[in-house]
Design a protein around this motif. Structure first.
Motif, short mmCIF file in Angstrom:
data_model
loop_
_atom_site.label_atom_id
_atom_site.label_comp_id
_atom_site.label_asym_id
_atom_site.label_seq_id
_atom_site.Cartn_x
_atom_site.Cartn_y
_atom_site.Cartn_z
N PHE A 71 1.06 -1.21 -0.08
CA PHE A 71 -0.01 0.12 0.12
C PHE A 71 0.94 1.46 0.02
O PHE A 71 0.77 2.01 -0.88
CB PHE A 71 -0.90 -0.15 1.27
N TYR A 72 2.08 1.32 1.02
CA TYR A 72 2.51 2.59 1.25
C TYR A 72 3.33 2.61 -0.40
O TYR A 72 3.44 4.12 -0.75
CB TYR A 72 3.75 2.49 2.13
N ASN A 73 3.97 1.62 -0.97
CA ASN A 73 4.58 1.60 -2.29
C ASN A 73 3.86 2.52 -3.36
O ASN A 73 4.12 3.45 -3.87
CB ASN A 73 5.42 0.72 -2.55
N ARG A 74 2.56 1.80 -3.27
CA ARG A 74 1.72 2.24 -4.45
C ARG A 74 1.22 3.68 -4.09
O ARG A 74 1.08 4.70 -4.93
CB ARG A 74 0.41 1.39 -4.54
N TRP A 75 0.99 4.29 -2.90
CA TRP A 75 0.38 5.46 -2.51
C TRP A 75 1.55 6.41 -2.83
O TRP A 75 1.46 7.42 -3.40
CB TRP A 75 0.06 5.58 -0.96
N ALA A 76 2.92 6.23 -2.36
CA ALA A 76 4.10 7.09 -2.77
C ALA A 76 4.30 7.18 -4.24
O ALA A 76 4.40 8.24 -4.75
CB ALA A 76 5.28 6.45 -1.79
N ASP A 77 4.33 6.31 -4.89
CA ASP A 77 4.39 6.26 -6.56
C ASP A 77 3.27 7.04 -7.02
O ASP A 77 3.39 8.02 -7.94
CB ASP A 77 4.17 4.80 -7.29
N ALA A 78 2.15 6.75 -6.42
CA ALA A 78 0.74 7.55 -7.17
C ALA A 78 0.88 8.79 -6.83
O ALA A 78 0.48 9.94 -7.62
CB ALA A 78 -0.42 6.86 -6.88
N THR A 79 1.07 9.44 -5.62
CA THR A 79 1.20 10.94 -5.17
C THR A 79 2.42 11.50 -5.46
O THR A 79 2.58 12.77 -5.24
CB THR A 79 0.71 10.97 -3.47
N GLY A 80 3.42 11.05 -5.96
CA GLY A 80 4.53 11.48 -6.32
C GLY A 80 5.64 11.79 -5.11
O GLY A 80 6.69 12.50 -5.33
N VAL A 81 5.25 11.27 -4.03
CA VAL A 81 6.18 11.25 -2.91
C VAL A 81 7.61 10.67 -3.17
O VAL A 81 7.60 9.36 -3.77
CB VAL A 81 5.71 10.59 -1.51
#
Length: 110
Positions: A71-81
């Motif tokens: 989840f964290y990896n996909r969230w970071a990838d999708a939000t540009g973090v």
């Protein structure tokens, strides 16, 4: 593996030759399947991890950690973090190593 960078690197390079116990190897194989083929997890997969000595709680925790990091990896990838500088990770690692994940107790003890 906390604090043993060589061991972590060995696991990342080749799980089968890394300096692990067979129980750890079984758990890591299971987590790899959870990560890449969770829809194919069968009771026999869970039984193999239990046979290696892991408890239901440990298996649940391994699945949860794997799922959260996905989840964290996909969230970071999708939000540009993006990644922090190395110094930020080092400070965080030091804080976690000395204090764990729980924050300091409040003055009221709650």
């Amino acid at each position: 593996m906390l604090g043993d960078e060589k061991k972590v690197q060995a696991v990342l390079e080749n799980l089968e030759t890394a300096p692990l116990s067979e129980a750890e190897r079984v758990l890591f194989r299971f987590v790899a399947k959870v990560n890449r083929e969770s829809e194919h997890i069968q009771q026999e997969d869970v039984n193999a991890v239990k046979a290696a000595g892991w408890t239901d709680e440990a298996i649940y925790d391994a699945i949860t950690v794997c799922a959260l990091f996905n989840f964290y990896n996909r969230w970071a990838d999708a939000t540009g973090v993006r990644e922090h500088p190395v110094e930020v990770y080092e400070r965080s690692a030091e804080r976690l190593a000395t204090g764990g994940y729980a924050g300091p107790e409040s003055p009221s003890g709650k």
